[in-house]
Design a protein around this motif. Sequence first.
Motif, short mmCIF file in Angstrom:
data_model
loop_
_atom_site.label_atom_id
_atom_site.label_comp_id
_atom_site.label_asym_id
_atom_site.label_seq_id
_atom_site.Cartn_x
_atom_site.Cartn_y
_atom_site.Cartn_z
N GLU A 347 0.83 -1.20 0.00
CA GLU A 347 0.00 0.00 0.00
C GLU A 347 0.87 1.25 0.00
OE1 GLU A 347 -3.25 0.29 -0.45
OE2 GLU A 347 -3.20 -1.88 -0.79
N ALA A 348 2.01 1.19 0.68
CA ALA A 348 2.91 2.35 0.71
C ALA A 348 3.47 2.63 -0.67
CB ALA A 348 4.05 2.10 1.70
N GLN A 349 3.83 1.59 -1.43
CA GLN A 349 4.33 1.77 -2.79
C GLN A 349 3.25 2.36 -3.69
OE1 GLN A 349 5.60 -2.33 -3.25
NE2 GLN A 349 7.73 -1.70 -3.51
N LYS A 350 2.03 1.86 -3.57
CA LYS A 350 0.93 2.39 -4.39
C LYS A 350 0.70 3.87 -4.09
CE LYS A 350 -1.51 -2.07 -4.57
NZ LYS A 350 -2.71 -2.81 -4.10
N ARG A 351 0.75 4.21 -2.79
CA ARG A 351 0.54 5.61 -2.39
C ARG A 351 1.64 6.51 -2.96
NH1 ARG A 351 0.81 4.96 2.88
NH2 ARG A 351 3.02 5.54 3.00
N ALA A 352 2.89 6.06 -2.86
CA ALA A 352 4.02 6.86 -3.37
C ALA A 352 3.92 7.06 -4.88
CB ALA A 352 5.33 6.18 -3.00
N ILE A 353 3.54 6.00 -5.61
CA ILE A 353 3.42 6.11 -7.06
C ILE A 353 2.30 7.08 -7.44
CG2 ILE A 353 2.80 4.83 -9.16
CD1 ILE A 353 4.28 2.41 -7.98
N ARG A 354 1.18 7.03 -6.70
CA ARG A 354 0.09 7.97 -6.96
C ARG A 354 0.57 9.41 -6.77
NH1 ARG A 354 -3.16 4.24 -4.02
NH2 ARG A 354 -3.03 5.58 -2.18
N GLU A 355 1.32 9.66 -5.71
CA GLU A 355 1.82 11.01 -5.43
C GLU A 355 2.78 11.47 -6.52
OE1 GLU A 355 1.62 10.65 -0.51
OE2 GLU A 355 3.48 10.24 -1.59
N VAL A 381 9.27 1.72 -7.51
CA VAL A 381 8.60 3.03 -7.57
C VAL A 381 9.33 3.92 -8.57
CG1 VAL A 381 7.97 5.09 -6.25
CG2 VAL A 381 7.79 2.83 -5.19
N ALA A 382 10.66 3.88 -8.54
CA ALA A 382 11.45 4.64 -9.51
C ALA A 382 11.15 4.15 -10.93
CB ALA A 382 12.94 4.51 -9.21
N ILE A 471 16.26 11.16 -11.42
CA ILE A 471 16.14 10.44 -10.15
C ILE A 471 17.54 10.29 -9.56
CG2 ILE A 471 15.41 8.33 -9.00
CD1 ILE A 471 13.40 7.85 -11.20
N THR A 472 17.70 10.67 -8.32
CA THR A 472 18.97 10.51 -7.62
C THR A 472 18.78 9.51 -6.49
OG1 THR A 472 19.41 12.85 -8.07
CG2 THR A 472 20.88 11.73 -6.54
N ASP A 473 19.51 8.41 -6.52
CA ASP A 473 19.39 7.38 -5.49
C ASP A 473 20.43 7.64 -4.40
OD1 ASP A 473 18.46 5.19 -4.16
OD2 ASP A 473 19.57 3.74 -5.35
N GLU A 474 20.05 7.38 -3.16
CA GLU A 474 20.91 7.67 -2.01
C GLU A 474 21.39 9.12 -2.09
OE1 GLU A 474 21.25 6.00 0.68
OE2 GLU A 474 20.07 4.34 -0.07
N GLN A 475 20.41 10.03 -2.10
CA GLN A 475 20.67 11.45 -2.31
C GLN A 475 21.69 12.01 -1.34
OE1 GLN A 475 20.21 13.94 -4.25
NE2 GLN A 475 20.82 15.56 -2.87
N HIS A 476 21.71 11.55 -0.08
CA HIS A 476 22.64 12.15 0.89
C HIS A 476 24.09 11.85 0.56
CE1 HIS A 476 22.16 8.10 2.61
NE2 HIS A 476 23.35 8.28 3.13
N VAL A 495 11.97 16.17 -10.68
CA VAL A 495 13.07 15.71 -9.84
C VAL A 495 12.53 14.78 -8.75
CG1 VAL A 495 14.88 16.40 -8.22
CG2 VAL A 495 14.42 17.80 -10.25
N LEU A 496 13.12 13.58 -8.69
CA LEU A 496 12.80 12.62 -7.62
C LEU A 496 14.12 12.21 -6.98
CD1 LEU A 496 10.76 10.74 -6.15
CD2 LEU A 496 11.24 9.03 -7.93
N VAL A 497 14.22 12.35 -5.68
CA VAL A 497 15.42 11.89 -4.98
C VAL A 497 15.00 10.79 -4.01
CG1 VAL A 497 16.61 14.09 -5.23
CG2 VAL A 497 15.28 13.66 -3.17
N MET A 498 15.86 9.79 -3.86
CA MET A 498 15.52 8.63 -3.04
C MET A 498 16.61 8.39 -2.01
SD MET A 498 14.04 5.90 -5.85
CE MET A 498 15.65 5.31 -6.35
N THR A 499 16.22 7.88 -0.86
CA THR A 499 17.19 7.48 0.14
C THR A 499 16.67 6.27 0.90
OG1 THR A 499 18.46 8.12 2.09
CG2 THR A 499 16.29 9.12 1.85
N ALA A 500 17.59 5.33 1.15
CA ALA A 500 17.25 4.16 1.96
C ALA A 500 17.65 4.37 3.41
CB ALA A 500 17.94 2.91 1.41
#
Length: 760
Positions: A347-355, A381-382, A471-476, A495-500
């Motif tokens: 559900e979290a993935q679906k919500r993020a993709i909708r946003e 999601v990316a 898309i930037t992965d592990e933005q920090h 622009v989409l930035v991602m961090t784990a």
Amino acid sequence: MALDFADLCAKEKKTYLNSSVFGGFAAYLLEFAQKNNNQELEDLAIRYERSAPKDRPQLLEQIEELSAFLPKLATNNEALKELNPETVSPLNTPIAYLKGIGTKRAALLKRLEINTIGDLLFFFPRAYEDRREITPIAHLAFGEVGQVRGIVLESELLRPRPHLVVISALLRDEQGSYIRAVWFNQSYLLNKLIKGVEIVVRGKVEARYRGELQIAVADFEFVTKDFKAAIVPIYRLTDKLSQKILRASIKIAWEKYGGDIPELIPSEIRQKRGLIGRGEAVYNMHFPENYEQQEEARRSLAYEELLLLQLAVQSNRYQDLTPAVCHNNKKSKEEEFFAALPFELTEAQKRAIREIYADMVSKRVMARLLQGDVGSGKTIVAAAALHKAACGGYQGVLMAPTEILAEQHYNFLEPFLRQFGINTALLTGSVKGSTRRRVLEAVACGEVGVLVGTHALIQQGVKFHDLGLTITDEQHRFGVMQRVQLSAKGAAPDVLVMTATPIPRSLSLTLYGDLQLSVLDELPPGRKPVRTYAVGYDYEERIYKFLAKQMAAGGQVFVVCPLVEESEKLDLASASELFEKLRNLYSGYKVGLLHGRMKAAEKQAVMEAFRDGELNLLVSTTVIEVGIDIPGATVMLVRDAERFGLAQLHQLRGRVGRGSGEAFCILLHNAKGQIARERMKIMASTNDGFLLAEEDLRLRGPGEFFGVRQHGLPEFRVASLYLDSLLLNAAREDAELLLKSGSQIEALQAEMVKKFKYLN
């Protein structure tokens, strides 16, 4: 317009009042001399400032003799630009001009980053000592820090060995108890510690011979007629600089320049937030009458820092009003993507993709942070965002911090997106020659729909046909400017930035205040939590037997240690030594080594061998921390685990348990301090990355959350992102209102640019 020294000297000759330049001829001269490392001119400037007008003509002649060399230096030096009275502040006066400082002490203060009067006034105490609290000598305990007040009965100078001078004074307090106070290498005190003098000393209580106690004096003050028992500031020091000198210098600076401290925050905001004036706050930080007054000052100055930071972070929103690219809004394409997935999204993935989809079809450029715990499924999601961009005729790019992670993304995205007719290419530092040229040509003509890579993506030779999504992965792991450089490859890409790395809300507001937030706060179904154990080195042999059992059952093992070579400061096993030890211990298995000093191609080969099951055990430093996916890995052993923060340990733990079997994380540690032991206990108790992130911020502070002064995280003088979370929220609200209104913001913006210019 640059000023010529001959003209300046001619103007100064009219009066010799040190007034030919706004802010002072001597101050102007000193700044120029220091920037150009001209010691002779620096000395003359200081002497000129301190001399009476009648003595200055001779000094000015010496300055004129140097002027033949100065125009040559002036051509490229900002110090020789016409000074604007509206922008020059007395607080910018070089610190060497302050009474009692001079060039030698100025050099010491420079080590503390104190170069001007303003730097000194805003150099706040690291702690405070309450001189009002006196401990009776009879109540002192060995090993504790005590503060006593007593009369000097006798004193002597001792030389127990070469280059060591000890001053010893016998003190008696008003209760009639006695103790020896000792000072080291301060022989001048012998003439001051005379019989009958009253003194307050503070220091650690130590044992002398025959069981007697003495106090090793760290700080002291003679009780004179002007003595006042008060709260005393304690400052960070450097060699040959004492607390007394620093306190006295700050007092002199305040008396002469305190009235020049400008107000930055509009009065309406100060009133709304219950803040005191800036000058009053600075004074109360250095000279508080009580702790309530000091905290009121700290709170006001902390708010100022947080407001400046939020103005810097949020200003990007109000500067970039470029219309967004128009992405395809066809539901059939979205349905096509979801139908091709071999698993059910959370559900979290679906919500993020909708946003993300909503942002991509809006009229504003998307600026979104996708934050997810280890294994929460950010990559898919990316992929959804990249698919949508490509289906609309735009190109997408994904930048990862390492070649290993970039290749991992490529290996997933290339076959997955190919089924939709989308071409995916890889561009890293290892892609060279004709292969690189073919990739660049295909990207430039639009043949490639999705490009995956590392920092190589932001090089000048990389040109896109029509870039619509970055898309930037592990933005920090990247600087802010690298994110900007990547976006500059297109007209106005989303622009989409991602961090784990789960980031506490306060740090999210600080680092990514210009981004909207999507959170993946649940793991895919069927994923078992990693069982975590924190144990001491007395369990080491048992652990090695356990690792052998895991490998015999087909599992793979990570063994992580923090250093590559021997260190004189830390008694830690190096990865190289440990590799040799484990290779001998597990002679029937294949053991590999991975560390940061290896070449990229060597690292790649080792990781591929481990991923393909050719290695059973991998000894590594933390280069494997980010994103590496080894489904067969079942054990993560971290040696000297107390040396790592919670966020880093959680990332390491996330490298195992990616398959269907049970996985283990073993934290082998020598934790002795309370905080280190608490970290080990917390790690063993939860797998919740967001909870661990909050605890890491609480225990270690923001300066170490991502590493020491790393990745654009600001250093604050007084603010704490953990303690001042409510202030941060208030500052965020006020910054937004100020930027929207555009009024009463000039002084704040000027200070913001000076303090946080790297964030814009």
